[in-house]
Enzyme design. Structure first.
Site, PDB file in Angstrom:
ATOM      1  N   HIS A  31     -10.632  -1.285  12.049  1.00 38.17           N
ATOM      2  CA  HIS A  31      -9.493  -2.118  11.646  1.00 38.17           C
ATOM      3  C   HIS A  31      -9.271  -3.160  12.745  1.00 38.17           C
ATOM      4  CE1 HIS A  31      -4.992  -2.181  10.244  1.00 38.17           C
ATOM      5  NE2 HIS A  31      -5.702  -3.097   9.622  1.00 38.17           N
ATOM      6  N   CYS A  47       1.432  -6.346  13.516  1.00 37.89           N
ATOM      7  CA  CYS A  47       1.390  -6.697  14.945  1.00 37.89           C
ATOM      8  C   CYS A  47       0.806  -8.092  15.159  1.00 37.89           C
ATOM      9  CB  CYS A  47       0.579  -5.673  15.729  1.00 37.89           C
ATOM     10  SG  CYS A  47       1.426  -4.115  15.963  1.00 37.89           S
ATOM     11  N   LYS A  78      -9.363  -2.199   2.150  1.00 38.28           N
ATOM     12  CA  LYS A  78      -9.098  -0.978   2.919  1.00 38.28           C
ATOM     13  C   LYS A  78      -9.930   0.204   2.405  1.00 38.28           C
ATOM     14  CE  LYS A  78      -5.844  -3.051   5.285  1.00 38.28           C
ATOM     15  NZ  LYS A  78      -6.055  -3.426   6.689  1.00 38.28           N
ATOM     16  N   SER A 102      -0.882  -2.456  11.510  1.00 38.67           N
ATOM     17  CA  SER A 102      -0.306  -3.432  10.591  1.00 38.67           C
ATOM     18  C   SER A 102       0.989  -3.971  11.214  1.00 38.67           C
ATOM     19  CB  SER A 102       0.009  -2.766   9.252  1.00 38.67           C
ATOM     20  OG  SER A 102      -1.129  -2.087   8.783  1.00 38.67           O
ATOM     21  N   ASP A 136      -9.061  -8.930   9.997  1.00 37.67           N
ATOM     22  CA  ASP A 136      -8.579  -7.582   9.667  1.00 37.67           C
ATOM     23  C   ASP A 136      -9.598  -6.463   9.907  1.00 37.67           C
ATOM     24  OD1 ASP A 136      -6.460  -5.945   8.746  1.00 37.67           O
ATOM     25  OD2 ASP A 136      -7.344  -5.819   6.749  1.00 37.67           O
ATOM     26  N   ARG A 177       0.853  -1.182   0.000  1.00 34.88           N
ATOM     27  CA  ARG A 177       0.000   0.000   0.000  1.00 34.88           C
ATOM     28  C   ARG A 177       0.891   1.235   0.000  1.00 34.88           C
ATOM     29  NH1 ARG A 177      -1.833   1.197   4.321  1.00 34.88           N
ATOM     30  NH2 ARG A 177      -1.118  -0.413   5.717  1.00 34.88           N
ATOM     31  N   TYR A 184      -1.356  -3.728  -6.584  1.00 34.56           N
ATOM     32  CA  TYR A 184      -1.056  -4.544  -5.402  1.00 34.56           C
ATOM     33  C   TYR A 184      -2.048  -4.330  -4.257  1.00 34.56           C
ATOM     34  CZ  TYR A 184       2.071  -7.468  -2.620  1.00 34.56           C
ATOM     35  OH  TYR A 184       2.610  -8.501  -1.892  1.00 34.56           O
ATOM     36  N   ARG A 214       2.401 -12.001   0.161  1.00 36.47           N
ATOM     37  CA  ARG A 214       1.072 -12.317   0.708  1.00 36.47           C
ATOM     38  C   ARG A 214       0.520 -13.642   0.208  1.00 36.47           C
ATOM     39  NH1 ARG A 214      -1.450  -8.140   4.072  1.00 36.47           N
ATOM     40  NH2 ARG A 214       0.016  -6.418   3.961  1.00 36.47           N
TER      41      ARG A 214
HETATM   42  C1  OXD Z   1      -2.627  -3.789   6.706  1.00 30.77           C
HETATM   43  C2  OXD Z   1      -3.122  -5.013   6.064  1.00 30.77           C
HETATM   44  O1  OXD Z   1      -1.667  -3.178   6.213  1.00 30.77           O
HETATM   45  O2  OXD Z   1      -4.081  -5.591   6.548  1.00 30.77           O
HETATM   46  O3  OXD Z   1      -3.175  -3.425   7.737  1.00 30.77           O
HETATM   47  O4  OXD Z   1      -2.552  -5.410   5.034  1.00 30.77           O
HETATM   48 MN    MN Z   2      -4.957  -4.503   8.162  1.00 33.87          MN
END
Ligand code: OXD
Ligand code: MN
Length: 596
Positions: free
Chosen positions: A243, A267, A223, A265, A294, A74, A214, A386
Site C-alpha cells: 500500500h 494521510c 484493493k 488511508s 496508492d 469501503r 462504491y 472521490r
Molecule cells: C484507501 C484508499 O482507503 O486508497 O486507502 O482509498
Molecule cells: Mn489506499
C-alpha cells in the site's frame, strides 16, 4: 464491445457462462475499454438519470454521480479473507471458511442480475505484458464500475490476446446485489447494504463482491486484486504488493532516485505522490515526479535491486481538501476525462468540495441532491467523495511510469498521523529495523476511516485492511525479502502531522516535504550527514535544505524530539505480536535496550 466468439480462453468463457446461469442477467456484454463504449454507457446512464455530464467548458468529458447514502466507502466489517485455515487469515482479518462463504454467496447470487446487463471487463494491472503485471477479469452488473475500471486499470482487447487459450487471470465477480424485479428496483445507485460481502479466496486467487457499488468494494482491480490477492501471490512467488505510493526525485545534478511510501488511508498519500517542491528548490533544479499514488508491486530483479510498478492506471482520490494550493497536480489530473462521485454540484454544472476554495460558491446542490446551505450543518461533499482521473493527465507523471520492468527503489518510507512524540523523520539502521518500524506503525483516525476520530489505530505497513493473509506471516515475508538483495533500500519513518501544545501543526508539510526527501536521497548516495539516536539516524538542522523556508533551529529541535514512552509502546494486538517472526522481536528488544 468484444465479440465473444473471438475469445479463445476456455476457462474465461466457462466462468462467464457459469456466472450468467446463476445470476440470470438480461444480456452479457464483453467490454473493450474504448471511448465509444464509455460514451454509450454514459449516455445510457444519463438517459436514466444515473449521472450528469459536467459543464463541458469547466470539466470536459467528465461525469457526476451520487451514491446511495448507505454506500459511501469501503466496508472493512464486511470484507473477508476466506483461506482454508483461519490461522492463515491471521488475527487482523475477518475470516470465513471458503465453503461457507461460497454457499452464502451462491444464495445471494441466484438471479441477482435479473433485469440488468452483465459486463465482462478484461483488464491488466500494470502495463500489458509486463513481467510484474497481472491480468484480471471483472464481471459486474454496474455500468458505473465499467466506466471507472477503464480509468483505473488497463482495459483492452489486448489483454484477451495476451491471455490466449490457456493464460491465467484473476476472476473478479461483482454484483450490486439488487435484481430488478419491478420498476421501483431500477434506482440510480443500486446496492444491498444488508447483504454486502467482499470476499477473497487467496488460495484460489478469486474475488467475489456483492452488495456495494462504491470504490474499493466494487472496482476490484484496486484493493481486492492489487493488495489482498496480490499480497498472497507475492508471498508464494517472492515479491511484494504494498500500500505504497511511488515517486521519483530528480536532483539538480540530474540524478534520479525512486522512493516508495506507505501511509494509512487519510494521510495525504496523493498529495505526497504529486508533491511540487518549493519554488526555491525548483530553481536549484529539484523535481519530483509521480509513478503512483496508492499501490506498488515490487519485485527483485537480476541486478539484486528491488523494482516497482504502479499496477493502476488512474487515481481514485479523496476530493475534499484537494485544491490548486494543496495539490495542483491532482486538480490538473481530474480537470478532464474524469468521474466525480458524491461531491457537490454548482449551479453551472461544475463540481465543488470542501477545501477546494475558501468560500463555497452560491447555490450548491449537495451530495445527497439537496439545496445546500451552511445551516444544514453538514458538508456539501461527502468526506469520502472521490475523483476518478486518468494517470496520463497528471502533469508530474514520471517518464518511466509505464516501464514494463518498473523503476529501481532506493528509499522506502513508512509513517502515519502522529500528533505527539514521534519526530518528523528518522532513518532505520537496516532493513529489518525498517520493517519493525513499519510493523509498529500507527495513525490517528480521521472521519474517512471506520472507527473513532482521534483514536490511534495500529496499522502495520498501512496494510491492516489490505493484507490478504496472516499479517504476522506478511511481516515475516517482508523481512525475508530483504535477505537476498544486493542493495536494500534505505528505510525511513516520517510524521508530517506532529502538533504543538496549542494543537497547531509543527511542520508545514505539502511541498516542504521535499526538504525531507532531499535529505533521504542524499543519504542514499552517501552525501548527507545524520546523527545516531536510540530510535534511528536523524538529520541535524544543517543537513536540511532550508531555501525559501524560515524555520528556526529551536523549532526544528522541538520537531525532532521523541517521547521514549510513546516510541516504546507496542501497539499490535497481543495475538499478532505473539506470531511475529523472531527477528522483529529481537528488533524490539534492541530498541528497548537502547532506550533504557
Ligand atoms: C484507501 C484508499 O482507503 O486508497 O486507502 O482509498
Ligand atoms: Mn489506499
Amino acid at each position: 464491445m468484444i465479440d465473444p466468439n473471438t475469445i479463445k480462453n476456455k476457462a474465461l468463457l466457462a466462468w462467464v457462462d457459469g456466472i450468467a446461469k446463476i445470476t440470470t442477467p438480461d444480456k452479457v456484454q464483453f467490454c473493450d475499454g474504448s471511448q465509444e463504449e464509455a460514451d454509450a454507457l454514459f449516455k445510457m446512464m444519463m438517459d436514466k438519470g444515473v449521472c450528469i455530464k459536467l459543464n463541458e467548458e469547466k470539466h470536459p468529458n467528465s461525469y457526476y454521480f451520487r451514491s446511495d447514502p448507505r454506500d459511501v466507502a469501503r466496508v472493512e466489517s464486511r470484507t473477508f479473507i476466506c483461506s482454508k485455515s483461519k490461522r492463515d487469515a491471521g488475527p487482523t482479518n475477518n475470516w470465513m471458511d471458503p465453503k461457507e462463504m461460497k454457499a452464502k454467496l451462491h444464495d445471494l447470487m441466484q438471479g441477482c442480475m435479473k433485469g440488468r446487463t452483465m459486463y465482462v471487463i478484461p483488464f491488466s494491472m500494470g502495463p500489458i505484458g509486463g513481467p510484474i503485471s497481472q491480468i484480471g477479469v471483472e464481471i459486474t452488473d454496474s455500468p458505473y464500475v465499467v466506466v471507472n475500471m477503464r480509468i483505473m486499470a488497463r482495459v483492452s482487447p489486448k489483454v484477451l490476446e495476451l491471455l490466449g487459450e490457456n493464460g491465467k487471470f484473476v476472476p473478479c465477480f461483482h454484483s450490486v446485489g439488487k435484481p430488478i424485479n419491478s420498476p421501483e428496483d431500477d434506482v440510480a445507485w443500486p446496492c444491498n447494504p444488508d447483504n454486502t460481502y467482499i470476499a477473497h479466496f487467496p488460495e484460489e486467487r478469486l474475488i467475489m463482491s456483492i452488495g456495494s457499488g462504491y470504490g474499493g468494494n466494487a472496482l476490484l482491480g484496486k484493493k481486492c486484486l492489487s493488495l489482498r490477492i496480490a499480497s498472497a501471490m507475492g508471498k508464494d512467488e517472492g515479491w511484494l504488493a504494498e500500500h505504497m505510493l511511488i515517486l521519483g526525485v530528480k536532483e539538480p545534478n540530474g540524478r534520479k532516485t525512486y522512493v516508495t511510501a506507505a501511509f494509512p488511508s487519510a494521510c495525504g498519500k496523493t498529495n505526497f505522490a504529486m508533491l511540487i517542491p518549493p519554488a526555491e528548490m525548483r530553481e536549484e533544479g529539484w523535481e519530483v515526479s509521480c509513478v503512483g499514488d496508492d499501490i506498488a508491486w515490487i519485485k527483485p530483479a537480476a541486478d539484486g535491486k528491488l523494482y516497482a510498478i504502479n499496477p493502476e492506471n488512474g487515481f481514485f482520490g479523496v476530493a475534499p481538501g484537494t485544491s490548486v494550493k494543496t495539490n495542483p497536480n491532482a486538480m490538473a489530473s481530474c480537470s478532464r476525462d474524469s468521474i466525480f462521485t458524491n461531491v457537490a454540484l454548482t449551479e453551472d454544472g461544475d463540481v465543488w468540495w470542501e477545501g477546494m476554495t475558501k468560500e463555497p460558491p452560491a447555490n450548491l446542490t449537495d451530495w445527497k441532491g439537496r439545496k445546500w446551505s451552511k445551516d444544514l450543518g453538514e458538508p456539501a461533499a461527502h468526506p469520502n467523495s472521490r475523483f476518478t482521473a486518468p494517470i496520463r493527465n497528471c502533469p508530474s507523471l514520471d517518464e518511466n511510469a509505464d516501464r514494463l520492468e518498473g523503476v529501481p527503489i532506493s528509499v522506502m518510507i513508512v509513517g502515519g498521523r502522529r500528533p505527539n512524540g514521534i519526530p518528523l523523520v528518522f532513518e532505520a539502521f537496516n532493513w529489518t529495523h525498517g520493517i519493525y518500524l513499519g510493523a509498529m506503525m500507527g495513525s490517528e483516525l480521521t472521519a474517512a476511516a471506520e472507527g473513532t476520530v482521534g483514536k490511534l489505530r495500529s496499522d502495520p505497513m498501512a496494510m491492516l485492511p489490505f493484507c490478504g493473509y496472516n499479517m504476522a506471516d506478511y511481516l515475516g515475508h517482508l523481512v525475508k525479502m530483504g535477505k537476498g538483495l544486493e542493495l536494500t533500500p534505505h528505510f525511513y519513518h516520517v510524521n508530517w502531522f506532529r502538533k504543538d501544545r496549542d494543537g497547531n501543526f509543527m511542520w508545514p508539510g505539502f511541498g516542504d516535504n521535499a526538504r525531507v526527501l532531499a535529505w533521504m536521497v542524499k543519504r542514499v548516495h552517501g552525501e548527507a550527514g545524520a546523527k545516531e539516536t536510540a530510535i534511528g539516524n536523524m538529520p541535524s538542522y544543517e543537513d536540511i535544505n532550508w531555501k525559501g523556508l524560515d524555520y528556526n533551529k529551536d523549532d526544528f529541535a522541538a520537531l525532532m524530539t521523541f517521547d521514549p514512552e510513546i516510541v516504546a509502546t507496542q501497539p499490535l494486538k497481543d495475538e499478532l505480536y505473539e506470531q511475529l517472526p523472531e527477528s522483529l522481536k529481537i528488533e524490539r528488544a534492541a530498541l528497548l535496550e537502547r532506550l533504557s
